[in-house]
Structures are given as C-alpha cells and as structure tokens.
Design a protein around this motif. Structure first.
Motif, PDB file in Angstrom:
ATOM      1  N   ALA A  96      11.493  47.695   8.217  1.00 15.80           N
ATOM      2  CA  ALA A  96      11.647  49.110   8.568  1.00 15.80           C
ATOM      3  C   ALA A  96      11.987  49.309  10.035  1.00 15.80           C
ATOM      4  CB  ALA A  96      10.362  49.873   8.228  1.00 15.80           C
ATOM      5  N   GLY A  97      11.964  48.252  10.826  1.00 11.85           N
ATOM      6  CA  GLY A  97      12.272  48.384  12.242  1.00 11.85           C
ATOM      7  C   GLY A  97      13.750  48.621  12.485  1.00 11.85           C
ATOM      8  N   ASP A  98      14.057  49.533  13.401  1.00  7.46           N
ATOM      9  CA  ASP A  98      15.446  49.679  13.846  1.00  7.46           C
ATOM     10  C   ASP A  98      15.834  48.477  14.698  1.00  7.46           C
ATOM     11  OD1 ASP A  98      15.875  52.396  12.755  1.00  7.46           O
ATOM     12  OD2 ASP A  98      14.287  52.916  14.171  1.00  7.46           O
ATOM     13  N   GLN A  99      14.846  47.936  15.398  1.00  6.99           N
ATOM     14  CA  GLN A  99      14.974  46.671  16.103  1.00  6.99           C
ATOM     15  C   GLN A  99      13.808  45.789  15.663  1.00  6.99           C
ATOM     16  OE1 GLN A  99      17.303  45.466  18.432  1.00  6.99           O
ATOM     17  NE2 GLN A  99      18.508  47.232  17.746  1.00  6.99           N
ATOM     18  N   VAL A 100      14.101  44.531  15.323  1.00  7.57           N
ATOM     19  CA  VAL A 100      13.066  43.591  14.912  1.00  7.57           C
ATOM     20  C   VAL A 100      13.128  42.386  15.837  1.00  7.57           C
ATOM     21  CG1 VAL A 100      12.154  42.141  13.065  1.00  7.57           C
ATOM     22  CG2 VAL A 100      13.212  44.334  12.503  1.00  7.57           C
ATOM     23  N   ARG A 101      11.990  42.081  16.454  1.00 10.91           N
ATOM     24  CA  ARG A 101      11.888  40.901  17.315  1.00 10.91           C
ATOM     25  C   ARG A 101      10.782  40.014  16.770  1.00 10.91           C
ATOM     26  NH1 ARG A 101      12.149  45.181  21.700  1.00 10.91           N
ATOM     27  NH2 ARG A 101      14.383  45.429  22.036  1.00 10.91           N
ATOM     28  N   ILE A 102      10.973  38.713  16.867  1.00 12.39           N
ATOM     29  CA  ILE A 102      10.039  37.774  16.253  1.00 12.39           C
ATOM     30  C   ILE A 102       9.741  36.621  17.204  1.00 12.39           C
ATOM     31  CG2 ILE A 102      11.932  36.495  15.120  1.00 12.39           C
ATOM     32  CD1 ILE A 102      10.006  36.015  12.747  1.00 12.39           C
ATOM     33  N   GLY A 103       8.495  36.168  17.215  1.00 16.06           N
ATOM     34  CA  GLY A 103       8.122  35.028  18.031  1.00 16.06           C
ATOM     35  C   GLY A 103       8.824  33.763  17.563  1.00 16.06           C
ATOM     36  N   ARG A 104       9.143  32.886  18.502  1.00 18.21           N
ATOM     37  CA  ARG A 104       9.842  31.648  18.144  1.00 18.21           C
ATOM     38  C   ARG A 104       9.020  30.825  17.144  1.00 18.21           C
ATOM     39  NH1 ARG A 104      14.083  29.117  20.315  1.00 18.21           N
ATOM     40  NH2 ARG A 104      14.109  30.577  22.076  1.00 18.21           N
ATOM     41  N   ALA A 105       7.708  30.835  17.278  1.00 16.50           N
ATOM     42  CA  ALA A 105       6.833  30.079  16.381  1.00 16.50           C
ATOM     43  C   ALA A 105       6.323  30.920  15.216  1.00 16.50           C
ATOM     44  CB  ALA A 105       5.653  29.501  17.163  1.00 16.50           C
ATOM     45  N   ALA A 106       6.813  32.146  15.088  1.00 17.48           N
ATOM     46  CA  ALA A 106       6.365  33.039  14.020  1.00 17.48           C
ATOM     47  C   ALA A 106       7.159  32.782  12.739  1.00 17.48           C
ATOM     48  CB  ALA A 106       6.519  34.491  14.465  1.00 17.48           C
ATOM     49  N   PHE A 107       6.680  33.382  11.645  1.00 19.51           N
ATOM     50  CA  PHE A 107       7.334  33.205  10.348  1.00 19.51           C
ATOM     51  C   PHE A 107       7.392  34.530   9.585  1.00 19.51           C
ATOM     52  CE2 PHE A 107       6.338  28.791  11.081  1.00 19.51           C
ATOM     53  CZ  PHE A 107       7.353  28.092  10.413  1.00 19.51           C
ATOM     54  N   LEU A 108       8.470  34.687   8.831  1.00 15.85           N
ATOM     55  CA  LEU A 108       8.545  35.645   7.738  1.00 15.85           C
ATOM     56  C   LEU A 108       8.392  34.866   6.434  1.00 15.85           C
ATOM     57  CD1 LEU A 108      11.698  37.769   8.675  1.00 15.85           C
ATOM     58  CD2 LEU A 108       9.322  38.487   8.914  1.00 15.85           C
TER      59      LEU A 108
END
Length: 277
Positions: free
Chosen positions: A120-132
């Motif tokens: 739902a984010g207009d902008q999505v940022r994710i940690g390098r070590a994070a996961f979807l």
C-alpha cells in the motif's frame, strides 16, 4: 506521488480463521525498530489481527492512527510475521485510501498479510537484510470434506486478489506471481528492489535493535511463545506460568534452551487440556 493501487474486497467466513505461518514466526526478529519515529508514523511490529488477549495490529487501530495524523504524509514501519490476511487486506485498503503519500519501511520482515500491507506504500523501502514473504491465504478451518472443499473454493478469489496487488506494484505477470505464492517465496531486500516489490533500500542507520544479542534472542522466544499460547486459547496468566516453567521456574530468567515451536505447542495443548478437567 500517490500510486494507483487496486482496492480489494474483504470478507471473512464463519468457521475459518486466518493464521501465522510457523516458518514466518520462526524467522521473525521482534527486536527490530525504526531508529526515529514522529507523530506522523505508524508502527506495525506485531502479528496482524487481534488475538484472544487483544494484542496484534488491527484495521481499527490503524484507522484511528490515520485519523490522528490527518491529511499529512505518513510513514509505516513494518516488522511483522503476518497473521490474519483479511485484517491485512483491510489495513491495505485504509493505507491505499489515505489522502497523502504513504511511505512504507520494511525493517526486518513483512511476511504474508504484512507483505500485502507493505504494497500500500506509494514509496516502499526495505532493509538490505530484511525479507518479504508471499504465499497463498493461510487459514485454519473445521468441517467435513464438503465444507473444506467449499472453503478452498471461497479462498481462491482472495489469492487472485493478492496476486493482483503484487502485480500492480511489480508488473510481474499474475500467473508467475501465483506460482511464487504457491511455493511460499521469500524475497530479500535487494531482490525486492530488483523485482519491483520495493523502490529502494533502507540505510542501515534507520534500523535499530532493542537490547543485546542474548536479550534479543529471549525476546524473540517469548514473543513466539505468547503467540502460540494465544493460538491455543490459554489465559494470559496460565501462559505466563507455563513460560516460567519452561525457563526453569525463575521469573525473568533467560532460558538456556527454548524448545522448538512444535514442542511448545504440545506443552500448551497439554496444559490447556489439564485446565479443562
């Protein structure tokens, strides 16, 4: 700039309860937090949906937070193992309809229902070590074979809707997304950016860890235990008593060995049975 994201129809079904994947629960690190928050930020740092104790992230809570923020840009910090897909879709719709820009930051894990919220984010940022993590709707249901066939048919449009949400952001073919969901696909930070699930990576200094490594390990184990105890229907006081037994009878002590999730479930179910007699 606001994105044109699809709205999803939400509807629960009596006798069907959406739940957390044990794989996601085991990979969740609840000690991760955003380095800085303000009054225009929302934290989604727990399972999605209310448990029997009233814990968890609900659409009602997110709606209240958005009313307080008003017509301002909002930042949503996510670190969640997922949970109730129907509650997650309701939260996705609320964020999608927010009048100002929504920035989502995936700090550690956005699994299952939490991954839908992230879209739902207009902008999505994710940690390098994070996961979807994306997969099909994951539920618990009761009934005979005919009832369970009906549940499977009823779930299919929700899986299609989830694939449509992921497609709207990534442009990945819906059939390929359906295959990824069938296989329960884990996507790391760079992979999320490369495939279009996220726009860019978070700087490392935007994520903080609560406590040292041992404290983080104990917090993770206790969070897992609480979720499993709530799932088993234990009163909070009984769950706390059982956790003290697991720790060796010392309140607040760090366990030297934490049983695997399935072992804890067996302990909980045994205590639950004894409480009923």
């Amino acid at each position: 700039m606001k994105r044109d994201l699809p709205k999803v129809e939400v509807g629960a079904r009596p006798g069907v309860r959406s739940d957390i994947s044990l794989t996601a629960l085991n990979r969740w690190s609840p000690d991760l937090r955003a380095e800085a928050n303000d009054d225009a930020s929302i934290s989604i740092l727990d399972p999605i949906g209310a448990d029997i104790w009233g814990d968890g992230v609900t659409a009602k809570r997110i709606a209240g937070a958005l009313r307080s923020i008003g017509d301002r840009p909002v930042t949503v910090n996510i670190n969640s193992p997922g949970g109730d897909v129907f509650e997650g879709l309701a939260i996705y719709n609320l964020l999608r309809e927010h009048s100002a820009e929504v920035t989502v930051k995936v700090l550690g894990l956005a699994a299952s229902a939490a991954s839908v919220i992230a879209m739902a984010g207009d902008q999505v940022r994710i940690g390098r070590a994070a996961f979807l993590m994306i997969h099909n709707s994951w539920v618990l249901a009761m009934g005979d074979r005919n009832a369970l066939r009906e549940v499977a048919d009823w779930l299919e449009p929700f899986d299609t809707a989830l694939a449509d949400v992921y497609h709207a952001r990534t442009g990945i073919d819906a059939a390929k997304l359906s295959t990824m969901m069938d296989q329960e696909t884990w996507i790391n930070g760079q992979g999320a950016v490369d495939q279009g699930f996220a726009d860019d990576l978070l700087a490392a200094d935007q994520i903080t860890v609560d406590g040292d490594a041992e404290a983080a390990k104990a917090l993770r184990a206790e969070k897992q235990f609480d979720i499993l105890a709530a799932r088993a229907g234990l009163p909070r006081s009984a769950a706390r008593d059982l956790l003290r037994e697991v720790k060796g009878g010392m309140p607040g002590a760090t366990p030297t060995h934490m049983p695997e999730a399935v072992d804890i479930v067996a302990e909980i179910n045994g205590l639950r049975a004894s409480l009923k007699t």
